[in-house]
Design an enzyme around this catalytic site. Structure first.
Site, PDB file in Angstrom:
ATOM      1  N   HIS A 283     -59.797 -24.797 -11.110  1.00 42.08           N
ATOM      2  CA  HIS A 283     -58.605 -23.952 -11.078  1.00 42.08           C
ATOM      3  C   HIS A 283     -57.448 -24.760 -10.519  1.00 42.08           C
ATOM      4  O   HIS A 283     -57.608 -25.471  -9.536  1.00 42.08           O
ATOM      5  CB  HIS A 283     -58.853 -22.714 -10.204  1.00 42.08           C
ATOM      6  CG  HIS A 283     -57.833 -21.638 -10.414  1.00 42.08           C
ATOM      7  ND1 HIS A 283     -56.553 -21.747  -9.951  1.00 42.08           N
ATOM      8  CD2 HIS A 283     -57.902 -20.452 -11.038  1.00 42.08           C
ATOM      9  CE1 HIS A 283     -55.869 -20.658 -10.290  1.00 42.08           C
ATOM     10  NE2 HIS A 283     -56.665 -19.847 -10.953  1.00 42.08           N
TER      11      HIS A 283
ATOM     12  N   ARG B  58     -48.392 -17.974 -11.175  1.00 41.08           N
ATOM     13  CA  ARG B  58     -47.725 -18.707 -12.244  1.00 41.08           C
ATOM     14  C   ARG B  58     -47.354 -17.755 -13.363  1.00 41.08           C
ATOM     15  O   ARG B  58     -46.303 -17.880 -13.975  1.00 41.08           O
ATOM     16  CB  ARG B  58     -48.612 -19.851 -12.746  1.00 41.08           C
ATOM     17  CG  ARG B  58     -48.547 -21.048 -11.800  1.00 41.08           C
ATOM     18  CD  ARG B  58     -49.543 -22.133 -12.202  1.00 41.08           C
ATOM     19  NE  ARG B  58     -50.901 -21.620 -12.150  1.00 41.08           N
ATOM     20  CZ  ARG B  58     -51.749 -21.642 -13.159  1.00 41.08           C
ATOM     21  NH1 ARG B  58     -51.412 -22.164 -14.304  1.00 41.08           N
ATOM     22  NH2 ARG B  58     -52.953 -21.138 -13.023  1.00 41.08           N
TER      23      ARG B  58
END
Ligand SMILES: Cc1cc2nc3c(=O)[nH]c(=O)nc-3n(C[C@H](O)[C@H](O)[C@H](O)COP(=O)(O)OP(=O)(O)OC[C@H]3O[C@@H](n4cnc5c(N)ncnc54)[C@H](O)[C@@H]3O)c2cc1C
Ligand code: SF4
Ligand code: SF4
Ligand code: FES
Lengths: 614, 245
Positions: A257, A273
Site C-alpha cells: 500500500h 488520495r
C-alpha cells in the site's frame, strides 16, 4: 477433552467468515465461528475506506454498472484473475450493499446539490441530483473508472462488521472467540473439522463439522512492515498447507500500500488520495502527475507504490531514523473535511505520530498490505484437494484479484463472496452424510499434544521463536519486496531454507502453561516460514512482471508464458521447498488481455513467437 | 538522553498452579515514538516470553488493548510513553474475567450485552434483492454512525462504579448501544420495548451519572449526552406507564 459438533465450522469471524456463517444459518444449519479475538476486533474492522459496488447513485458514479466494475477489476488484476469469479462478484456487489443497508449499516447517502471536491490538489464542482437523494453514495478510490466505493465515514469495516456480527447474534451463529485453530482433521479425502487451542485456558478442543471453512484473513505479518493487524499471521493457512493436499494460489502476489505511516506502518486510507490528497517528495513537490499524467495519485496501488519506491531510489526520499519516506499532503482539504470524513486519519496522525495533518505533512512509505494469494478454491469457495473444506475472504484465492486487487474490492469481496460461498456450503450440506472416523480424530489430537510437549521440553532445540520470526521477516523484506530480481530472490530462498531449519529447532524459554503467547508463536513458526518460501520461490520462478509482482529482470507482462496461476503445495512435511504447479489464470475471457491504461505497458502478447524477451 | 522506563506489571497465570497474583518490574530504555504496544512487545520478546496481553490492530481501532494505565483505563496501543511518567503501572481491566496478566475476557461480556439489548435491527420487512435500497437522509446515517463508533474496548465499563458493583449493569457501552438503535428509523421497536430493556436498575436507572465513562472513552463517544437522552426518554416512558397516555 471437549468435542464440539456443528454443521459448519468457520475458522475466522471477520466479515467473510461471519457472512458465510449467516448464509448457512439462514438455510437452517448450525454454525460456529472461531476467532483469535472477539469477532468485532477482527481485522475487517480496520478497513476505513469502503467497499466497491456499482450502484451508480452519486453524480460521479453516473452510468456505472457491474460491467464497468468487472472491467476495472480485471484490468486491476493485470489479467491475472479468474474472470468468471470477477463477474460473479461485480454482479452481486450492489445487492450485497443493499442487504447490508437492510441489516443496519449506516451508509453515507446522497445529498442533493452542488459541492466541491478535490482531485490531484485542484478543486472541482459536482452536482448531486435530487432524484437520488438518500440513496447509498460512493467515493473515489484508486484504479476505477467511476466513483464506486460505498462508505461509512471512515469506519466502513468497523460499521459493517458490527452490523454483520449483530446479525450473527440474532441468528444464533456462535462465535468462539479466543480460540485458535491449529490443525485440520482429515483422512486425505474429506475434512472433518479442526483441532483448536483455547486462548482462555490453553487447552485443546476438537471441533467436528460437515463443512469447514477457512476465513482467517491475510498473512501480512510474515513481513516486518505491514498494515495488517498482529493477528494476521497466516495461522489459518498453515493447517491447510500441512495437509500436503491443498495448494496455495499465487502466493507471490503481495500488495504494497502506498501510504503506511512511518514508523508504525499503520495505514492511512486511500480515501485521502481519493478525496484529493497528494504525494510530495523531499522538495515538497508532486511527482505522480509526472509519472502518471492521467490517473496521477489515483493510479492503482501497485503503480503508485512502485513509482514511490522508484522516486525514493532517485534520491527524492525524505531521510528519517526509520528509513526514507515521502510525504502525504491533505492540508488543502481543510479542517472540516479532515476532522469529519477523515477523522480516523486525523486521529492516527495525532495519536501515533504527533503530526497534525491539518497543518503538517504525513510521513508515508509503501508497506505490505494485502495478500492476493491464499487457499486456492474453485468458484464455489471449495478448496482444491480436500472435500468439505472451503475458504473465503482474504485467506482464499477465489481469485477475483489476480496480481493486484483494487482498493475497496476486498472488503466488498468479504461480504459478496461470503454470501455466495455461504450458499454453496449450505448446498453442499444438503446432501452431506459424514461419518467421523474416530481414529483420524484421535491421531490428530495426539499429534498436536506431542508438538506442544516437544516445544515445551525443547525436544528439537532451543532456537528462540522471536529471533527466527524476525529473521524470516527481514529476509522477505529484503528479497521479496516491490522490486524483485533473480539474484535477490535466489538468495532469499536460500536464506529462508536455513531459517526453516532453525524454525524446526525452536524450543520454549517459558513454561508453556495456559495461554502462553510464546507457545502460540512457536506452534506456527515453521508453517510461516513455509509460507514465506511459497512467496519467494513462486516469485523467483515467475519470470515476468504482472500487477504487484515486479521483476526488474523481466519487466514485461508475459501473456504468452504466464497467463497462469501458481499453485504451491507443501507435499511432504520435511521438504525444504514447496512444489509448484500451474493452471490457466482464467477459463473464460470476457475481456482479452490488453493495456491497463496506467502503469507500464510492456506486454508480450499471447501469440508472440517464443524466445522474445521483455 | 533517552529515559529509562520502569514498568510495574500485574502478573498472574490462573493456569499455572505455582502462580500467584503479584506485581513484577521490568526496565526498558525509551525509544522515539514509543507506544505501550512497542514497549510490551519488547518486554515479551526480550525479557519474559510468557507475558500475556492483547493487541490486534495496534492502531486504536479494534478495542483489544484496554488496560489500566497508571490508574486510568485506556487503550495501550494508543498511549505514547512520552506522555507518561518514567514509572508506569499496568493492571488488567477490572469487571471483566481475567485470562492472565493484562489479558481479560471482554468477548463474553459484550456477547451477553448483545443478547440483553438485542443488539440488532428489529424489522418485519423482508429484504428484497431486486429492489432499490430504502432511502435515508445522510444526516440520519451520520448520527447513527456517531453512536456506532464504540469499539467495545470496555474502558467505560471498567471505570464505572455501578458496573463494578452490579455485574448485570449494561454500562455506558450497552446503554449507548440501545441509543444507537433507538435513533435508527429501520428499527421498529417501540419506546415501551426499549423501556423493558433499560428502564430499570441494570439499565439507565442504575447509572449514577458521574461520567467516569465519558472521561475515559478513547473514542470520545458522546456518552454524557446519550445517558442524559436515555434518562429523559425513559423517565417520560415511566410517567406514561404510571398515568396512562
Ligand atoms: C489497515 C487496512 C485497511 C483496509 N482498508 C480496506 C478498505 O478500505 N477497503 C477494502 O476493500 N479493503 C480494505 N482492506 C482489506 C480488507 O480489510 C481485508 O482484506 C478484509 O477485511 C479481510 O476480511 P476477512 O474476513 O477475510 O478476514 P479478517 O477480518 O482479517 O478476519 C480473520 C478472522 O480469522 C480469525 N483467525 C485468524 N487466524 C485464526 C486461527 N488460526 N484460528 C481461529 N481464528 C483465526 C481472526 O480472529 C478473525 O476473526 C484493508 C486492510 C487493512 C490491513
Ligand atoms: S463507549 Fe467508549 S469506552 Fe466504552 S466500550 Fe465504547 S469505545 Fe470503549
Ligand atoms: S455515568 Fe453511568 S455509565 Fe457512566 S460511569 Fe457513571 S454510572 Fe457508569
Ligand atoms: S490494539 Fe486495536 S485498539 Fe489497541
Amino acid at each position: 477433552m471437549q468435542t464440539i459438533y456443528t454443521d459448519v465450522l468457520v475458522i475466522g469471524a471477520g466479515l467473510a467468515g461471519e457472512r458465510a456463517a449467516i448464509e448457512a444459518a439462514q438455510a437452517g444449519f448450525s454454525a460456529i465461528c472461531l476467532s483469535l479475538v472477539p469477532a468485532r476486533r477482527s481485522h475487517s474492522s480496520a478497513a476505513m475506506g469502503g467497499m466497491q459496488a456499482a450502484l451508480g447513485n452519486c453524480a460521479k458514479g453516473d452510468g456505472d454498472c457491474p460491467d464497468v466494475h468487472f472491467s476495472d477489476t480485471v484490468k486491476g488484476s493485470d489479467w491475472g484473475c479468474d474472470q468468471e469469479v470477477a463477474r460473479l462478484f461485480a454482479d452481486r456487489a450492489p445487492i450485497e450493499m443493499r442487504q447490508l443497508a437492510h441489516w443496519g449499516v449506516p451508509w453515507n447517502r446522497v445529498v442533493p446539490g452542488k459541492s466541491m471536491y478535490f482531485k490531484g490538489g485542484k478543486q472541482f464542482e459536482k452536482e448531486e441530483q435530487e432524484e437520488n437523494r438518500g440513496l447509498i453514495t460512493s467515493r473515489d478510490f484508486g484504479g476505477t473508472a467511476k466513483w464506486r466505493t460505498c462508505y461509512v465515514s471512515d469506519g466502513t469495516g468497523h460499521s459493517v462488521l458490527f452490523t454483520v456480527d449483530n446479525v450473527c447474534a440474532q441468528l444464533g451463529v456462535e462465535v468462539h472467540d479466543k480460540t485458535e485453530a491449529i490443525a485440520l482433521i482429515h483422512d486425505g479425502v474429506t475434512c472433518f473439522g479442526a483441532v483448536a487451542r483455547c486462548l482462555r485456558t490453553g487447552e485443546l478442543r476438537v471441533y467436528l463439522a460437515k463443512a469447514t471453512t477457512i476465513a482467517t484473513g491475510g498473512f501480512g505479518r510474515i513481513y516486518p512492515c505491514t498494515t495488517n493487524a498482529v493477528i494476521c499471521d497466516g495461522g489459518g493457512h498453515i493447517p491447510a498447507i500441512n495437509t500436503g493436499l491443498v495448494p496455495m494460489g499465487n502466493m507471490e502476489a503481495v500488495q504494497f500500500h502506498p501510504t503506511g505511516i512511518v514508523p508504525t506502518d499503520i495505514l492511512v486510507t486511500e480515501g485521502c488520495r481519493g478525496d484529493g490528497g497528494t504525494l510530495l517528495d523531499v522538495n515538497e513537490e508532486r511527482f505522480m502527475n509526472i509519472y502518471e499524467p492521467e490517473k496521477q495519485e489515483l493510479a492503482s496501488r501497485d503503480v503508485v507504490s512502485r513509482w514511490m519506491t522508484h522516486h525514493i531510489r532517485q534520491g527524492k526520499g525524505v531521510k528519517s531514523p526509520y528509513g526514507e519516506h515521502l510525504w502525504l499532503d491533505i492540508r488543502h482539504l481543510g479542517e472540516k473535511h479532515i476532522t469529519g470524513k477523515l477523522r480516523e486519519v486525523y486521529e492516527i496522525c495525532t495519536s501515533f505520530l504527533g503530526v497534525d495533518p491539518i497543518h503538517q505533512l504525513i510521513p508515508v512509505r509503501p508497506t505490505q498490505h494485502y495478500s492476493m494469494g491464499g487457499v486456492r478454491t474453485n468458484k464455489d469457495g471449495h478448496a482444491y484437494g480436500i472435500k468439505g473444506l472451503f475458504s473465503v475472504g482474504e485467506s482464499a484465492c477465489w481469485d477475483m484479484h489476480g496480481f493486484n486487487r483494487l482498493g475497496g474490492n476486498s472488503l466488498a469481496e468479504t461480504v459478496v463472496a461470503g454470501g455466495i460461498v455461504g450458499k454453496k456450503i449450505a448446498e453442499f450440506l444438503q446432501g452431506a452424510e459424514v461419518t467421523f472416523n474416530s481414529s483420524v480424530i484421535d491421531d490428530e489430537v495426539k499429534r498436536q499434544h506431542e508438538r506442544i510437549q516437544h516445544l515445551i521440553r525443547c525436544k528439537t532445540g532451543t532456537e528462540n521463536v522471536y529471533k527466527v520470526r524476525l529473521a524470516m521477516q527481514q529476509t522477505l523484506h529484503v528479497g521479496a519486496n516491490i522490486f524483485r530480481t533473480d539474484a535477490g530472490l535466489t538468495e532469499c530462498v536460500a536464506k529462508l531454507q536455513e531459517i526453516l531449519a532453525r524454525a524446526r529447532q525452536v524450543g520454549l524459554k517459558s513454561n508453556g502453561l495456559g495461554v502462553n503467547p510464546e507457545l502460540s508463536a512457536a506452534l506456527k513458526i515453521e508453517g510461516q516460514v513455509k509460507m514465506a518460501l511459497m512467496v519467494a520461490y513462486g516469485a523467483l520462478k515467475r519470470t515476468e512482471s504482472r500487477g504487484s509482482h515486479n521483476r526488474e529482470d523481466f519487466q514485461a507482462r508475459n501473456d504468452r508464458d504466464w497467463m497462469t496461476r501458481t499453485l504451491a503445495y507443501w507435499k511432504n512435511e520435511k521438504d525444504d521447498l514447496p512444489t509448484l504447479d500451474y493452471e490457466p489464470a482464467t477459463g473464460i475471457f470476457h475481456i482479452p488481455p490488453g493495456d491497463r491504461g496506467y502503469g507500464k505497458s510492456e506486454i508480450i502478447k499471447a501469440d508472440s513467437p517464443a524466445g522474445t524477451k521483455g | 538522553m533517552a529515559r529509562s522506563l520502569k514498568f510495574n506489571i500485574f502478573r498472574y497465570n490462573p493456569q499455572d498452579p505455582e502462580s500467584t497474583p503479584h506485581m513484577e518490574n521490568f526496565v526498558l530504555d525509551e525509544t522515539d515514538a514509543m507506544t505501550l504496544f512497542i514497549a510490551l512487545n519488547r518486554i515479551r520478546e526480550e525479557q519474559d516470553p510468557s507475558l500475556q496481553f492483547d493487541f490486534c490492530c495496534r492502531a486504536g481501532i479494534c478495542g483489544s488493548c484496554g488496560m489500566v494505565i497508571n490508574g486510568r483505563p485506556g487503550l495501550a496501543c494508543h498511549t505514547k510513553t512520552k506522555d507518561l511518567s518514567a514509572e508506569i503501572t499496568l493492571l488488567p481491566l477490572p469487571v471483566f474475567q481475567l485470562v492472565g496478566d493484562l489479558s481479560v475476557d471482554t468477548g463474553s461480556w459484550f456477547r451477553e450485552m448483545y443478547d440483553t439489548t438485542e443488539s440488532w435491527i428489529h424489522t418485519k420487512k423482508v429484504f428484497d434483492p431486486a429492489a432499490q435500497e430504502e432511502r435515508m437522509e445522510n444526516e440520519v446515517a451520520e448520527a447513527i454512525y456517531e453512536l456506532d463508533r464504540c469499539v467495545e474496548c470496555g474502558c467505560c465499563v471498567a471505570a464505572c462504579g455501578t458496573a463494578r458493583l452490579r455485574p448485570d449493569f449494561l454500562g455506558a457501552a450497552g446503554l449507548n448501544r440501545v441509543g444507537r438503535f433507538l435513533i435508527d428509523p429501520r428499527d421498529e421497536r417501540t419506546e415501551q420495548e426499549y423501556y423493558e430493556i433499560i428502564g430499570n436498575d441494570m439499565g439507565i436507572f442504575g447509572c449514577m451519572g458521574l461520567l467516569a465513562c465519558e472521561d475515559v472513552c478513547p473514542k470520545h463517544m458522546p456518552l454524557q449526552d446519550q445517558l442524559g437522552f436515555l434518562r429523559r426518554k425513559m423517565g417520560i416512558t415511566t410517567l406514561k406507564n404510571l398515568f396512562g397516555k
